[in-house]
Motif scaffolding. Sequence first.
Motif, PDB file in Angstrom:
ATOM      1  N   VAL A  15     -11.853  46.074  80.270  1.00  0.00           N
ATOM      2  CA  VAL A  15     -12.876  46.836  79.561  1.00  0.00           C
ATOM      3  C   VAL A  15     -13.680  45.931  78.636  1.00  0.00           C
ATOM      4  O   VAL A  15     -13.120  45.120  77.902  1.00  0.00           O
ATOM      5  N   GLY A  16     -14.994  46.085  78.702  1.00  0.00           N
ATOM      6  CA  GLY A  16     -15.869  45.404  77.755  1.00  0.00           C
ATOM      7  C   GLY A  16     -16.517  46.419  76.843  1.00  0.00           C
ATOM      8  O   GLY A  16     -16.771  47.560  77.242  1.00  0.00           O
ATOM      9  N   ILE A  17     -16.773  46.021  75.612  1.00  0.00           N
ATOM     10  CA  ILE A  17     -17.352  46.926  74.616  1.00  0.00           C
ATOM     11  C   ILE A  17     -18.745  46.421  74.232  1.00  0.00           C
ATOM     12  O   ILE A  17     -18.918  45.251  73.887  1.00  0.00           O
ATOM     13  N   LEU A  18     -19.712  47.312  74.287  1.00  0.00           N
ATOM     14  CA  LEU A  18     -21.054  47.016  73.801  1.00  0.00           C
ATOM     15  C   LEU A  18     -21.351  47.972  72.644  1.00  0.00           C
ATOM     16  O   LEU A  18     -21.442  49.186  72.840  1.00  0.00           O
ATOM     17  N   ILE A  19     -21.472  47.424  71.444  1.00  0.00           N
ATOM     18  CA  ILE A  19     -21.779  48.223  70.267  1.00  0.00           C
ATOM     19  C   ILE A  19     -23.264  48.092  69.974  1.00  0.00           C
ATOM     20  O   ILE A  19     -23.768  46.990  69.742  1.00  0.00           O
ATOM     21  N   MET A  20     -23.958  49.217  70.010  1.00  0.00           N
ATOM     22  CA  MET A  20     -25.371  49.252  69.683  1.00  0.00           C
ATOM     23  C   MET A  20     -25.540  49.731  68.249  1.00  0.00           C
ATOM     24  O   MET A  20     -24.952  50.729  67.848  1.00  0.00           O
ATOM     25  N   ALA A  21     -26.341  49.012  67.481  1.00  0.00           N
ATOM     26  CA  ALA A  21     -26.633  49.418  66.104  1.00  0.00           C
ATOM     27  C   ALA A  21     -28.036  48.935  65.760  1.00  0.00           C
ATOM     28  O   ALA A  21     -28.541  47.988  66.359  1.00  0.00           O
ATOM     29  N   THR A  69     -16.239  41.929  73.266  1.00  0.00           N
ATOM     30  CA  THR A  69     -17.109  42.836  72.502  1.00  0.00           C
ATOM     31  C   THR A  69     -18.410  42.135  72.157  1.00  0.00           C
ATOM     32  O   THR A  69     -18.406  41.003  71.670  1.00  0.00           O
ATOM     33  N   GLU A  70     -19.507  42.812  72.436  1.00  0.00           N
ATOM     34  CA  GLU A  70     -20.826  42.273  72.104  1.00  0.00           C
ATOM     35  C   GLU A  70     -21.618  43.326  71.328  1.00  0.00           C
ATOM     36  O   GLU A  70     -21.325  44.516  71.401  1.00  0.00           O
ATOM     37  N   PHE A  71     -22.638  42.846  70.614  1.00  0.00           N
ATOM     38  CA  PHE A  71     -23.481  43.721  69.819  1.00  0.00           C
ATOM     39  C   PHE A  71     -24.919  43.637  70.321  1.00  0.00           C
ATOM     40  O   PHE A  71     -25.403  42.559  70.673  1.00  0.00           O
ATOM     41  N   LYS A 114     -28.889  40.421  76.978  1.00  0.00           N
ATOM     42  CA  LYS A 114     -28.025  39.298  76.611  1.00  0.00           C
ATOM     43  C   LYS A 114     -26.569  39.745  76.471  1.00  0.00           C
ATOM     44  O   LYS A 114     -25.648  39.050  76.912  1.00  0.00           O
ATOM     45  N   ALA A 115     -26.361  40.908  75.836  1.00  0.00           N
ATOM     46  CA  ALA A 115     -25.002  41.412  75.648  1.00  0.00           C
ATOM     47  C   ALA A 115     -24.342  41.717  76.992  1.00  0.00           C
ATOM     48  O   ALA A 115     -23.167  41.396  77.204  1.00  0.00           O
ATOM     49  N   ILE A 116     -25.093  42.317  77.908  1.00  0.00           N
ATOM     50  CA  ILE A 116     -24.549  42.639  79.232  1.00  0.00           C
ATOM     51  C   ILE A 116     -24.162  41.369  79.971  1.00  0.00           C
ATOM     52  O   ILE A 116     -23.089  41.276  80.605  1.00  0.00           O
ATOM     53  N   LEU A 117     -25.012  40.368  79.943  1.00  0.00           N
ATOM     54  CA  LEU A 117     -24.725  39.101  80.633  1.00  0.00           C
ATOM     55  C   LEU A 117     -23.452  38.465  80.086  1.00  0.00           C
ATOM     56  O   LEU A 117     -22.625  37.939  80.856  1.00  0.00           O
ATOM     57  N   LYS A 118     -23.272  38.512  78.771  1.00  0.00           N
ATOM     58  CA  LYS A 118     -22.064  37.933  78.175  1.00  0.00           C
ATOM     59  C   LYS A 118     -20.815  38.712  78.580  1.00  0.00           C
ATOM     60  O   LYS A 118     -19.771  38.120  78.878  1.00  0.00           O
ATOM     61  N   LEU A 119     -20.920  40.037  78.606  1.00  0.00           N
ATOM     62  CA  LEU A 119     -19.755  40.844  78.981  1.00  0.00           C
ATOM     63  C   LEU A 119     -19.400  40.644  80.449  1.00  0.00           C
ATOM     64  O   LEU A 119     -18.222  40.534  80.810  1.00  0.00           O
ATOM     65  N   GLU A 120     -20.401  40.588  81.308  1.00  0.00           N
ATOM     66  CA  GLU A 120     -20.119  40.394  82.734  1.00  0.00           C
ATOM     67  C   GLU A 120     -19.571  39.004  83.007  1.00  0.00           C
ATOM     68  O   GLU A 120     -18.811  38.810  83.964  1.00  0.00           O
ATOM     69  N   ALA A 121     -19.931  38.033  82.181  1.00  0.00           N
ATOM     70  CA  ALA A 121     -19.355  36.695  82.313  1.00  0.00           C
ATOM     71  C   ALA A 121     -17.856  36.715  82.008  1.00  0.00           C
ATOM     72  O   ALA A 121     -17.118  35.823  82.441  1.00  0.00           O
ATOM     73  N   GLU A 122     -17.411  37.745  81.271  1.00  0.00           N
ATOM     74  CA  GLU A 122     -15.984  37.917  80.972  1.00  0.00           C
ATOM     75  C   GLU A 122     -15.245  38.672  82.079  1.00  0.00           C
ATOM     76  O   GLU A 122     -14.063  38.989  81.938  1.00  0.00           O
ATOM     77  N   LYS A 123     -15.963  39.002  83.160  1.00  0.00           N
ATOM     78  CA  LYS A 123     -15.354  39.669  84.336  1.00  0.00           C
ATOM     79  C   LYS A 123     -14.832  41.064  84.021  1.00  0.00           C
ATOM     80  O   LYS A 123     -13.817  41.509  84.592  1.00  0.00           O
ATOM     81  N   VAL A 124     -15.494  41.771  83.121  1.00  0.00           N
ATOM     82  CA  VAL A 124     -15.073  43.145  82.859  1.00  0.00           C
ATOM     83  C   VAL A 124     -15.451  44.014  84.053  1.00  0.00           C
ATOM     84  O   VAL A 124     -16.393  43.714  84.793  1.00  0.00           O
ATOM     85  N   ASP A 125     -14.692  45.103  84.261  1.00  0.00           N
ATOM     86  CA  ASP A 125     -15.018  45.972  85.393  1.00  0.00           C
ATOM     87  C   ASP A 125     -15.652  47.285  84.944  1.00  0.00           C
ATOM     88  O   ASP A 125     -16.042  48.104  85.766  1.00  0.00           O
ATOM     89  N   ILE A 146     -17.989  48.905  81.231  1.00  0.00           N
ATOM     90  CA  ILE A 146     -18.492  48.650  79.885  1.00  0.00           C
ATOM     91  C   ILE A 146     -18.601  49.970  79.139  1.00  0.00           C
ATOM     92  O   ILE A 146     -19.242  50.912  79.623  1.00  0.00           O
ATOM     93  N   ILE A 147     -17.964  50.040  77.983  1.00  0.00           N
ATOM     94  CA  ILE A 147     -18.078  51.211  77.124  1.00  0.00           C
ATOM     95  C   ILE A 147     -19.132  50.910  76.066  1.00  0.00           C
ATOM     96  O   ILE A 147     -19.014  49.945  75.313  1.00  0.00           O
ATOM     97  N   VAL A 148     -20.173  51.725  76.050  1.00  0.00           N
ATOM     98  CA  VAL A 148     -21.284  51.538  75.119  1.00  0.00           C
ATOM     99  C   VAL A 148     -21.109  52.501  73.948  1.00  0.00           C
ATOM    100  O   VAL A 148     -21.081  53.719  74.142  1.00  0.00           O
ATOM    101  N   ILE A 149     -20.984  51.951  72.754  1.00  0.00           N
ATOM    102  CA  ILE A 149     -20.825  52.772  71.556  1.00  0.00           C
ATOM    103  C   ILE A 149     -22.126  52.719  70.762  1.00  0.00           C
ATOM    104  O   ILE A 149     -22.462  51.693  70.172  1.00  0.00           O
ATOM    105  N   PRO A 150     -22.885  53.816  70.729  1.00  0.00           N
ATOM    106  CA  PRO A 150     -24.112  53.841  69.928  1.00  0.00           C
ATOM    107  C   PRO A 150     -23.780  54.157  68.475  1.00  0.00           C
ATOM    108  O   PRO A 150     -23.579  55.314  68.113  1.00  0.00           O
ATOM    109  N   LEU A 151     -23.701  53.137  67.650  1.00  0.00           N
ATOM    110  CA  LEU A 151     -23.328  53.332  66.250  1.00  0.00           C
ATOM    111  C   LEU A 151     -24.578  53.710  65.462  1.00  0.00           C
ATOM    112  O   LEU A 151     -25.086  52.967  64.624  1.00  0.00           O
ATOM    113  N   PHE A 152     -25.065  54.908  65.789  1.00  0.00           N
ATOM    114  CA  PHE A 152     -26.244  55.476  65.146  1.00  0.00           C
ATOM    115  C   PHE A 152     -25.857  56.804  64.509  1.00  0.00           C
ATOM    116  O   PHE A 152     -24.919  57.472  64.959  1.00  0.00           O
TER     117      PHE A 152
END
Length: 300
Positions: free
Chosen positions: A12-18, A42-44, A56-67, A69-75
């Motif tokens: 699992v990869g985490i993408l935190i949007m803020a 985890t990327e921001f 950029k965040a997606i490219l970094k997470l996919e480079a980690e071979k995640v299968d 991505i959970i996107v957390i909109p911290l809004f």
Amino acid sequence: MSATDPKVKSKVGILIMAHGGGTTWNSMVQEAAKPLMENYPTEFAWGMANFVSIQKAILKLEAEKVDRIIVIPLFISKHSPILRQAEFLLGLRDELADAPMPVMHYTNEFVEMSGVELDESHKMHNMLFPPTLNQVKIHTPGQFTDALDDHPIVAAILRDRILALSEDPDSETVVLAAHGPNGEEDNTEWVKSMESLAAQIQKDQNQKGLMAFRNILSLTVRDDAPKPVHDQAKQHLRALVRQGNTSGNVIVIPVFLSPGGREKSIAERLEGLEFKWSGDTLLPDERLRDFLIESVEEFL
């Protein structure tokens, strides 16, 4: 399975949007995300659904071979064109639901990564106003969690912010003031979520055997809306504070994620009126860590 269980770290990869802000603003968000960062890639993605930041965040997470991505909109609220644009960029919407959000990024980088051509008419005040957007390149399934909205953790933090200023709840009017969106439909739903927070705060007072507040009112200040809308919101805020002062004290609480200056504009527009104010935002508060962990656990 726990969100901090290392057994699921490699999948699992985490993408935190803020929204993002200065160094202090961003560092508070990163501090809240530490439990996730210790167990997942985890990327921001800072900004208003910024194409470059998200790509950029997606490219970094996919480079980690995640299968996945959970996107957390911290809004503060999901009722926003920012989140709808993010859903489009990540392939969860087929079309843009609103006009593209302005972009704070170097022109060449945006054009190269997005494939959207710009001319001088699309540039103003160090901002880019793209005529359209393409979706980011992503090969991994993504899932959105909920925004903060009326989550009980938000209600608990706001209650503590109020109690830090309260002396006699029975005679106090509390005003919850958030930034708010430009659109009327979004604004109506945003305020409804805040009214739910107010109801939770009053219920918690009752359950703890404490006096309920005289009133808890909810509004948005709509700083970025057209001038007539903005001015109307300002007068509405001032009117509520004046009315509250006729029968007791008024406490004004900013419903903002992190301190950075925007919340201070609320106090500034109340110049000349009596009210209690600390300016404390949701962060820093360790309970935001729990919110992020719970957001991931829902999908595990």
